[in-house]
Design an enzyme around this catalytic site. Structure first.
Site, PDB file in Angstrom:
ATOM      1  N   SER A   1       1.287  -5.957  17.436  1.00 17.06           N
ATOM      2  CA  SER A   1       0.647  -5.006  16.524  1.00 17.06           C
ATOM      3  C   SER A   1      -0.583  -5.614  15.855  1.00 17.06           C
ATOM      4  O   SER A   1      -1.366  -4.913  15.247  1.00 17.06           O
ATOM      5  CB  SER A   1       1.643  -4.537  15.462  1.00 17.06           C
ATOM      6  OG  SER A   1       2.043  -5.639  14.680  1.00 17.06           O
TER       7      SER A   1
ATOM      8  N   GLY B   1       1.506  -8.324   7.288  1.00 12.45           N
ATOM      9  CA  GLY B   1       1.124  -9.104   6.111  1.00 12.45           C
ATOM     10  C   GLY B   1       2.122  -8.980   4.979  1.00 12.45           C
ATOM     11  O   GLY B   1       2.558  -9.976   4.395  1.00 12.45           O
TER      12      GLY B   1
ATOM     13  N   GLU C   1       0.858  -1.195   0.000  1.00  7.09           N
ATOM     14  CA  GLU C   1       0.000   0.000   0.000  1.00  7.09           C
ATOM     15  C   GLU C   1       0.890   1.240   0.000  1.00  7.09           C
ATOM     16  O   GLU C   1       2.008   1.205   0.493  1.00  7.09           O
ATOM     17  CB  GLU C   1      -0.999  -0.034   1.172  1.00  7.09           C
ATOM     18  CG  GLU C   1      -0.397  -0.116   2.559  1.00  7.09           C
ATOM     19  CD  GLU C   1      -0.294   1.238   3.201  1.00  7.09           C
ATOM     20  OE1 GLU C   1      -1.087   2.118   2.859  1.00  7.09           O
ATOM     21  OE2 GLU C   1       0.600   1.423   4.031  1.00  7.09           O
TER      22      GLU C   1
ATOM     23  N   GLU D   1      32.179 -13.770   5.506  1.00  8.40           N
ATOM     24  CA  GLU D   1      32.820 -14.098   6.783  1.00  8.40           C
ATOM     25  C   GLU D   1      31.799 -14.196   7.911  1.00  8.40           C
ATOM     26  O   GLU D   1      31.946 -15.002   8.812  1.00  8.40           O
ATOM     27  CB  GLU D   1      33.872 -13.042   7.138  1.00  8.40           C
ATOM     28  CG  GLU D   1      35.233 -13.325   6.559  1.00  8.40           C
ATOM     29  CD  GLU D   1      36.253 -12.304   7.012  1.00  8.40           C
ATOM     30  OE1 GLU D   1      36.743 -12.401   8.141  1.00  8.40           O
ATOM     31  OE2 GLU D   1      36.549 -11.394   6.231  1.00  8.40           O
TER      32      GLU D   1
ATOM     33  N   ASN E   1      10.618  -5.419  19.095  1.00  8.03           N
ATOM     34  CA  ASN E   1      10.290  -4.046  19.484  1.00  8.03           C
ATOM     35  C   ASN E   1      10.334  -3.836  20.989  1.00  8.03           C
ATOM     36  O   ASN E   1      10.686  -2.763  21.463  1.00  8.03           O
ATOM     37  CB  ASN E   1       8.901  -3.663  18.956  1.00  8.03           C
ATOM     38  CG  ASN E   1       8.962  -3.210  17.507  1.00  8.03           C
ATOM     39  OD1 ASN E   1      10.034  -2.892  17.010  1.00  8.03           O
ATOM     40  ND2 ASN E   1       7.833  -3.191  16.827  1.00  8.03           N
TER      41      ASN E   1
END
Length: 446
Positions: free
Chosen positions: A177, A142, A69, A252, A204
Site C-alpha cells: 500500500s 503511518g 485523520e 492461557e 492481505n
C-alpha cells in the site's frame, strides 16, 4: 468478570474493528444500536466481556477507535452502527501520519496520546476484572505503525501486568500500500517487541487469495478481507465470551503459545473456508477441519509451515464439537510425518472447545456452518516473513532512500540501524529455537 478492551488504531485497525463489531453484535443477538433483539436466545450475560450494559438495556462496546485523520472514523459516525458506539470513544486528529512512522510516533501522534490514554482509563474504570487489551493496527501505515507503537509503550507503563495482545496487518509479499512499508514495519516491530505479549499477524495477500480461491470472490475488497479477519478474531475470543467444555482465557494463550518472550508471533489458520455453494458438497468433519488448518491455503500469513518446526499449537474448536473427536483428530495429526515439532516441546497441543456455533454476516462470503476451527501455531516458519521484510528494508536503506522524511519528524537516524539489528537478532532467535537440542549441546559447552 473477564472484560477485554479493544483499541483500533489507524485505517486498517478501524476497518477491521467495523467487521469485528458487526460480527459480535450478530453473535450476541444485538441490533446495530446495541439492544437485544426480541428473537435472540439468552446469551447468559456472555457479552459483558466485550460490551458494557447501560441502565436502559443498551450494550456499548468496550473499545476505542483512534485515527490521526478523521475520514475513516467519520464513515463510522455516519454508518449503520453509529448508534452502537459511544461518540467519545472515537478519537481523531486533524492531519494524518502520511505513511510515516515518525509522524505517528513522534510529532502528530504525540499530541493525541494523552486524550487516548484518558479515554482508555475511563473504559478501564468501568471494568470489574479486566483481563487485558487488544490492539488492532497495521505495520505498514503511518498511524498504525507509529501511533500503534507509541500506544503499546504507554500501555506497558500504565497497565504493565495486564495481557496486551496485538492483531497486526503485516505487509504482504506482493501487494503493497506504500513504498515505505518496510521502514514502518521494521520500526514498529522493534519498538513493540518488548511491549506486546502476543501478536497475531495477518497479511492481505494471504486473505486476498483465500477470498478468491476458496470463497469465489472475483474482486475482493477490504470489506471481504476484513470480514474474514473478523471470523478469526471472533474464534480467538469466543471462549472469553461463551461457555465451552474446554475454555481458554487470555493468559492461557500466552502460557501455551509463547515459549520465549520475543518468540510471540503465532500463525493463525482457519477452517472451513467454504462459500455457500460449496458447503453442500463438503462433510466438514472435525478431522477434516483439523487437517485443513495445517495446509498453507488456510493460513493468514504467506509462509510455508512445512519448512518450519512447530513449538506450540492451540486448536480452538467451536460449535457442534465433542472433545473426544478433537482428541482423535490430534492423535491422527501426530502420526503425520510432515508436521514436525521441535524436540524440546514434544506434546505441543492445547485444545479449546466453545459450544457457540460460528455466526456469519447475512450476504457475506462465508457459508453458515455448524462448527469451525481456528488454529494458532507458534512455528519457526514465520521467520520467512521477517526475512522478506529485512531484505526489502535493506534495499532501500542502503541508499538511505526516503530517510529524510523520518529524520525531519524528530526521529534519530540511528533508530533505523538499531531496529534492523533487533530484527536480525529476532531472525537468529527463530533459527536457534528450531535447532535440535542435541545439535545445540554439541556446539556449546556443557
Amino acid at each position: 468478570m473477564r472484560e477485554v478492551i479493544s483499541v483500533h488504531v489507524g485505517q486498517a485497525g478501524v476497518q477491521i474493528g467495523n467487521a469485528c463489531w458487526e460480527l459480535y453484535t450478530l453473535e450476541h443477538g444485538l441490533s446495530p444500536d446495541g439492544r437485544l433483539m426480541d428473537d435472540s436466545p439468552s446469551k447468559h450475560d456472555s457479552g459483558s466481556t466485550f460490551f458494557s450494559e447501560t441502565g436502559q438495556g443498551k450494550h456499548v462496546p468496550r473499545r476505542l477507535y483512534v485515527d490521526l485523520e478523521p475520514g475513516v472514523i467519520d464513515d463510522v459516525k455516519n454508518g449503520p452502527y453509529r448508534s452502537l458506539f459511544h461518540p467519545e470513544t472515537m478519537i481523531t486528529g486533524k492531519e494524518d501520519a502520511a505513511n510515516n512512522y515518525a509522524r505517528g510516533h513522534y510529532t502528530v501522534g504525540k499530541e493525541l496520546i494523552d486524550p487516548v490514554m484518558d479515554k482508555l482509563r475511563r473504559l478501564a474504570d468501568n471494568c470489574s476484572g479486566r483481563q487485558g487489551l487488544f490492539v488492532f493496527h497495521s505495520f505498514g501505515g503511518g498511524t498504525g505503525s507509529g501511533f500503534g507503537a507509541l500506544l503499546l509503550e504507554r500501555l506497558s507503563t500504565d497497565y504493565g501486568k495486564k495481557a496486551k495482545l496485538e492483531f497486526c496487518v503485516y505487509p504482504a509479499p506482493q501487494l503493497s500500500s506504500s513504498v515505505v512499508e518496510p521502514y514502518n514495519s521494521l520500526l514498529t516491530t522493534h519498538t513493540t517487541l518488548e511491549h506486546s505479549d502476543c501478536s497475531f499477524m495477518v497479511d492481505n495477500e494471504a486473505i486476498y487469495d483465500i477470498c478468491k480461491k476458496n470463497l469465489g470472490v472475483a474482486q475482493p475488497g477490504f470489506t471481504n478481507l476484513n470480514r474474514l479477519i473478523a471470523q478469526v478474531v471472533s474464534s480467538i475470543t469466543a471462549s472469553l465470551r461463551f461457555d465451552g467444555s474446554l475454555n481458554v482465557d487470555l493468559n492461557e494463550f500466552q502460557t501455551n503459545l509463547v515459549p520465549f518472550p520475543r518468540i510471540h508471533f503465532p500463525l493463525a489458520s482457519y477452517a472451513p473456508l467454504l462459500s455457500a455453494p460449496r458447503r453442500q458438497h463438503e462433510q466438514n468433519s472435525v478431522e477434516e477441519m483439523t487437517f485443513s488448518c495445517f495446509e498453507s491455503g488456510n493460513q493468514m500469513v504467506k509462509c510455508d509451515a512445512k519448512d518450519g518446526k512447530y513449538m506450540a499449537c492451540c486448536l480452538l474448536y467451536r460449535g457442534d464439537v465433542v472433545p473426544k473427536d478433537t482428541q482423535a483428530a490430534v492423535a491422527s495429526i501426530k502420526t503425520k510425518r510432515t508436521i514436525q515439532f521441535v524436540d524440546w516441546c514434544p506434546t505441543g497441543f492445547k485444545l479449546g472447545v466453545c459450544n457457540e456455533a460460528p455466526a456469519t454476516v447475512p450476504g457475506g462470503d462465508l457459508a453458515k456452518v455448524p462448527r469451525s476451527l481456528c488454529m494458532l501455531s507458534n512455528t519457526t516458519a514465520i521467520a520467512a516473513a521477517w526475512n522478506r521484510l529485512d531484505y526489502k528494508f535493506d534495499l532501500m536503506y542502503r541508499k538511505r532512500a526516503f530517510v529524510h522524511w523520518y529524520v525531519g519528524e524528530a526521529m534519530e537516524e540511528g533508530e533505523f540501524s538499531e531496529a534492523r539489528e533487533d530484527l536480525a537478532a529476532l531472525e537468529k532467535d527463530y533459527e536457534e529455537v528450531g535447532t535440535d537440542s542435541a545439535d545445540a549441546e554439541e556446539e556449546g559447552e556443557y
